[in-house]
Design an enzyme around this catalytic site. Structure first.
Site, mmCIF file in Angstrom:
data_model
loop_
_atom_site.group_PDB
_atom_site.id
_atom_site.type_symbol
_atom_site.label_atom_id
_atom_site.label_comp_id
_atom_site.label_asym_id
_atom_site.label_seq_id
_atom_site.Cartn_x
_atom_site.Cartn_y
_atom_site.Cartn_z
ATOM 1 N N SER A 33 4.982 3.957 -0.347
ATOM 2 C CA SER A 33 3.756 4.444 0.287
ATOM 3 C C SER A 33 2.597 4.310 -0.693
ATOM 4 O O SER A 33 2.692 3.537 -1.658
ATOM 5 C CB SER A 33 3.952 5.889 0.747
ATOM 6 N N ASN A 34 1.513 5.017 -0.480
ATOM 7 C CA ASN A 34 0.362 4.969 -1.384
ATOM 8 C C ASN A 34 -0.358 6.308 -1.369
ATOM 9 O O ASN A 34 0.026 7.220 -0.644
ATOM 10 C CB ASN A 34 -0.573 3.812 -0.992
ATOM 11 N N HIS A 35 -1.434 6.403 -2.156
ATOM 12 C CA HIS A 35 -2.111 7.687 -2.374
ATOM 13 C C HIS A 35 -3.171 8.050 -1.338
ATOM 14 O O HIS A 35 -3.912 8.990 -1.544
ATOM 15 C CB HIS A 35 -2.777 7.701 -3.753
#
Ligand code: CTP
Ligand code: CA
Length: 225
Positions: A33-35
């Site tokens: 995933s990512n931030h």
């Protein structure tokens, strides 16, 4: 602005917005995933709903309350985000989500155990669908707006995406400055279109969303008058 003027801005136009990250499973307990916090997309959804749009918000996993008056569709993966967008995108589509560009080629059905590996395993990835490009290049596309997160050559990269994805507007975001943008409260952006641009100075995402919402409506109705 008065309540009546706000109601009038979008005149019941149907807007679909994607927001937040996507989550791509590796096995039942792990993912890529990512931030992305989802704040920008949620703030835009709230601003559009307050100004007379019918808003569908397609959101990856975030820890935000859905804005009042917005229809929320919760998704996890890029493929789910695409399916929900294809079903709902009507007059305007705003791609605000940080969609994972790749996903694991295979999802292990059981938790991957380290004793069963020879050394560190390697992860093989395949490309995810481009939600925004798929919608914007479809047969009768809605008015499509994208975001571009860049660390360098902001203008050049943003204009390349405007062109490649057949967008009406692109909101370019310099993510090299850690104090603004991705996963922060403040954001400064420049919006580009075919023959113009408009810069928005650093401000909180709620006020930026209100300003962007105005600009988006102006361009939408200019094209659809
Ligand atoms: N986007 C999308 N689906 C993807 C990737 C991106 O809908 N699989 C959308 C984003 O929501 C954003 C725009 O495309 O509105 C640009 O995303 P960005 O990650 O900046 O660009 P990419 O085209 O993915 O290129 P790169 O990450 O290599 O810069
Ligand atoms: Ca990307």
């Amino acid at each position: 602005q008065s309540h009546a003027q706000h109601q009038k801005l979008w005149n019941n136009a149907r807007i679909t917005i994607t927001a937040g990250p996507t989550r791509e499973a590796i096995d039942p307990v792990r993912y890529i995933s990512n931030h992305s916090s989802g704040k920008m997309g949620y703030a835009l959804a709230a601003a559009a709903a307050r100004t007379g749009a019918q808003v569908t918000l397609i959101s990856g996993p975030v820890s935000l309350e859905p804005p009042a008056g917005v229809t929320l569709i919760a998704v996890e993966t890029a493929e789910q985000m695409l399916a929900a967008t294809e079903e709902t995108a009507m007059d305007v589509f705003i791609g605000c989500a940080a969609v994972s560009d790749y996903r694991p080629a295979e999802v292990a059905s059981q938790k991957i155990k380290k004793e069963q590996q020879q050394g560190a395993p390697s992860l093989s990835l395949i490309k995810n669908p481009d939600v925004l490009k798929t919608i914007a290049t479809s047969k009768q596309p809605p008015f499509c707006i994208g975001f571009a997160a860049e660390t360098n050559n902001l203008r050049e990269h943003a204009l390349a995406k405007l062109d490649a994805k057949k967008l009406k507007l692109i909101v370019a975001n310099d993510v090299s400055d850690k104090t603004i943008g991705f996963n922060s409260e403040q954001n400064a952006v420049t919006v580009y279109w075919q023959d113009g641009k408009k810069a928005f100075s650093a401000q909180n995402k709620t006020s930026l969303a209100e300003a962007l919402n105005q600009l988006f409506a102006e361009h939408f109705f200019n094209e659809n008058k």
